[in-house]
Each structure stands twice: as C-alpha cells, then as structure tokens.
Design a protein around this motif. Sequence first.
Motif, short mmCIF file in Angstrom:
data_model
loop_
_atom_site.label_atom_id
_atom_site.label_comp_id
_atom_site.label_asym_id
_atom_site.label_seq_id
_atom_site.Cartn_x
_atom_site.Cartn_y
_atom_site.Cartn_z
N PRO A 86 28.67 62.08 10.70
CA PRO A 86 27.81 62.68 11.72
C PRO A 86 26.72 61.75 12.25
O PRO A 86 26.27 61.90 13.39
N ARG A 87 26.32 60.76 11.45
CA ARG A 87 25.29 59.83 11.94
C ARG A 87 25.79 58.97 13.09
O ARG A 87 24.99 58.44 13.87
N ALA A 88 27.11 58.83 13.21
CA ALA A 88 27.66 58.08 14.34
C ALA A 88 27.44 58.81 15.65
O ALA A 88 27.56 58.22 16.72
N TRP A 89 27.11 60.12 15.57
CA TRP A 89 26.88 60.93 16.76
C TRP A 89 25.39 61.23 16.94
O TRP A 89 25.02 62.06 17.76
N ARG A 90 24.57 60.53 16.20
CA ARG A 90 23.11 60.77 16.20
C ARG A 90 22.50 60.70 17.58
O ARG A 90 21.54 61.43 17.91
N HIS A 91 23.02 59.83 18.44
CA HIS A 91 22.44 59.61 19.76
C HIS A 91 22.61 60.80 20.70
O HIS A 91 22.04 60.82 21.79
N LEU A 92 23.37 61.82 20.27
CA LEU A 92 23.55 63.00 21.11
C LEU A 92 22.24 63.74 21.35
O LEU A 92 22.03 64.33 22.41
N LEU A 93 21.35 63.74 20.34
CA LEU A 93 20.11 64.51 20.44
C LEU A 93 18.91 63.60 20.17
O LEU A 93 18.84 62.98 19.10
N PRO A 94 17.93 63.56 21.09
CA PRO A 94 16.77 62.67 20.93
C PRO A 94 15.64 63.34 20.15
O PRO A 94 14.48 63.35 20.59
N PHE A 95 15.99 63.89 18.97
CA PHE A 95 14.98 64.59 18.18
C PHE A 95 14.93 64.01 16.77
O PHE A 95 15.82 63.27 16.34
N ALA A 96 13.87 64.38 16.03
CA ALA A 96 13.69 63.87 14.67
C ALA A 96 14.71 64.50 13.72
O ALA A 96 15.14 65.64 13.91
N GLU A 97 15.08 63.73 12.71
CA GLU A 97 16.01 64.24 11.71
C GLU A 97 15.33 65.28 10.84
O GLU A 97 14.20 65.09 10.38
N ARG A 98 16.03 66.39 10.59
CA ARG A 98 15.48 67.48 9.80
C ARG A 98 16.28 67.76 8.53
O ARG A 98 15.92 68.65 7.77
N GLY A 99 17.34 67.03 8.31
CA GLY A 99 18.13 67.22 7.11
C GLY A 99 19.53 66.67 7.30
O GLY A 99 20.02 66.53 8.42
N GLU B 185 23.61 66.37 5.25
CA GLU B 185 24.61 66.50 4.19
C GLU B 185 25.78 65.62 4.55
O GLU B 185 25.75 64.91 5.57
N ASP B 186 26.85 65.64 3.75
CA ASP B 186 27.97 64.74 3.98
C ASP B 186 28.56 64.89 5.37
O ASP B 186 28.89 63.91 6.04
N ARG B 187 28.72 66.13 5.84
CA ARG B 187 29.38 66.37 7.12
C ARG B 187 28.45 67.03 8.15
O ARG B 187 28.93 67.49 9.18
N GLU B 188 27.14 67.09 7.87
CA GLU B 188 26.21 67.73 8.80
C GLU B 188 24.93 66.92 8.90
O GLU B 188 24.38 66.46 7.89
N LEU B 189 24.46 66.74 10.13
CA LEU B 189 23.17 66.11 10.39
C LEU B 189 22.39 67.05 11.29
O LEU B 189 22.84 67.39 12.38
N MET B 190 21.21 67.49 10.83
CA MET B 190 20.40 68.42 11.61
C MET B 190 19.19 67.70 12.18
O MET B 190 18.50 66.96 11.48
N LEU B 191 18.96 67.92 13.46
CA LEU B 191 17.83 67.35 14.19
C LEU B 191 17.03 68.49 14.81
O LEU B 191 17.53 69.59 14.97
N GLY B 192 15.79 68.21 15.18
CA GLY B 192 15.03 69.30 15.78
C GLY B 192 13.63 68.93 16.16
O GLY B 192 13.16 67.81 15.93
N GLU B 193 12.97 69.90 16.77
CA GLU B 193 11.59 69.72 17.22
C GLU B 193 10.90 71.08 17.24
O GLU B 193 11.51 72.09 17.61
N ASP B 194 9.62 71.09 16.82
CA ASP B 194 8.80 72.31 16.84
C ASP B 194 7.74 72.16 17.92
O ASP B 194 7.15 71.09 18.09
N ALA B 195 7.50 73.25 18.65
CA ALA B 195 6.46 73.29 19.68
C ALA B 195 5.74 74.63 19.61
O ALA B 195 6.17 75.55 18.89
N PHE B 196 4.66 74.77 20.36
CA PHE B 196 3.88 76.00 20.27
C PHE B 196 4.64 77.19 20.83
O PHE B 196 4.37 78.34 20.47
N HIS B 197 5.62 76.95 21.74
CA HIS B 197 6.33 78.05 22.37
C HIS B 197 7.70 78.34 21.75
O HIS B 197 8.20 79.45 21.84
#
Length: 302
Positions: free
Chosen positions: A204-217, A219-231
């Motif tokens: 999944p890290r080979a597809w990291r460039h799909l989302l321009p957000f910080a890494e949030r976790g 696993e072997d077959r999953e990479l989670m990215l995300g962002e928190d905002a006030f809204h």
Amino acid sequence: MRGPRTIRNVHQRIIEAPAETVGALVDRLSAPDDPLFPTPVWPAMVLDRPLAVGADGGHGPVRYRVTAHEPGRSVRFDTDDDLGAGFHRLDVEPLGPDRCRISHVLEVAMPPVAFALFKLVVEPVHDTMIEEIFDNAERAALGSLPHPPARRSRRALLANRLRWVKPVAVPVPAEARLLRGAFERPDFTDAWRLPLAPGMPRDPRAWRHLLPFAERGAEDRELMLGEDAFHLDFRGSLVVDDESVTLATAVRLHNTYGRLYFAVVRRLHPYVVRRMMRRAHRRVAFATPPAGERNRELRTAP
C-alpha cells in the motif's frame, strides 16, 4: 457492398540468443510470470488454461484461441468474430547456435468498418505491443536491452489513456480495519476499487501519493491517511490485496459549517476520487519494470 479486406501485419527481430532460450519464453505466454506480454501498461494475455492447443482467452477486448503450438518454436492463435476472421502467430527461428529470429504475423479478413477502425486505432497499439514483446524477449534472454526501448506512438498512448480501466464503487472492505476503527459513527463512507495487473506493486505504501495527508496508521495490506479540522475529520485507507487496490474513505462532521461544506463536496467527491485513482493507477503501471526485466530478476534470484 464492399467485401472484407485482409490485414497482414508482420514484425521481425533478430536476437543474439539461442532459439531454445527465446522459445522457452514464448512457451510461458499467459503464465503468472509471463516474461513477454507488456503488462501492466497493456492488458495481459489471459487464457483459460496453460498455453496449449484448445486454450481460449485473449487480451483486453481481443479474443482468440490457440490452434497450433510447437513448444519452443511457434504458437498460433485464431480469431473469428464480428470484427474479422484470421490468425496471429509468434515464431522463433534458429539462425545459429547463439542467434535467432522472432517474428509475429497477424492476418485477419475484416469488414470495411472494422478495417478502418483497425488502421486508425488498433494498429498503432498492436505495433507498439509487438515491439515491446520483442524488447521483453531480449531483456529476459540477454539480461538487458541492447538498444533503446520501442517507441510508443502518440496514437497508441492516446488509445491507452482513453481505454484505461475505471474505478468501480464497492463496499468498504472488511480488510480496512484501521479505517473501520477510526470513527465510532462516521457520517459518510465510500470505497472505490481498481484491479491490479501483473507486476503492479502490492504494497500500500506504493500508492501513498494518492492522498496528500499525514499517515495515521499502517498494517501489512492497509495504509490509513487523514486530516482533522474544526469542521470535519477525514480518513482515507489504501487497501491492497493480490487482485486490487481499494481507496476507502470515512468522514466525521463536527458542526453546521462542516455539514454545509460537505453537502457540496459530497457531490464532487466521486468524480474527484475516480479521476485521481485512474491517473495514479496508470502512472504506477508506466513506472513498473517491464515483464522481461521482472522475469530476469525472478530467474536470477537465489
């Protein structure tokens, strides 16, 4: 009414390797480690059984069946449908102990409309694919390509882009455990999936460039990215298995502004995600080492 017109298209190349070496590569057409077919940039050859007389299949929209096979020397595929009737064959001819000629012949009788379509759209793609098959034969047989790779014409690249596979909507996969645990009650979830062609990365890290957000976790077959905002809070998970890559998203809204904002974004979200995934998928395919090089790495691995 004008009758069928016959296409005859011939490609040949001399390879400084024994015919037995190159013929063994031809015998692996459609195998999981097929060293010749130019995947993942172009569709893989898929047959309903190992290469042998009677095997049915094709590549992309092109369908055919194996009607002759001389192991190590020749294979012939016949086609007979609304677009035309004929054959294409791949032959390896020895020219000495360490030299051979590989050739591909396509001969199909087509009705006038199919003939025009072939000349305008299909032939540039066909010519490119055959020359890349020959490139892969040299890479696999010699260990490297002794000349610049085959050039992809503008018409071939345009057809490639227009026919590139499109994402399909799917349920959030059970394997997206990080995403499922991110929010107790998400206000929105969706998932889009694309198939993975032979050679494309399963990390999944080979597809990291799909989302321009910080890494949030991860696993072997999953990479989670995300962002928190006030809204709102956003999470996106890249889930990769042996067959596909899935982008699953979850959103949690915080306030009235978030609900108003997402009411607009939600309408645009599917179009943006599909376009982004399709573009990234094609970019990864073009960056993947060619089949002949991947085969060489497999062949020399300890």
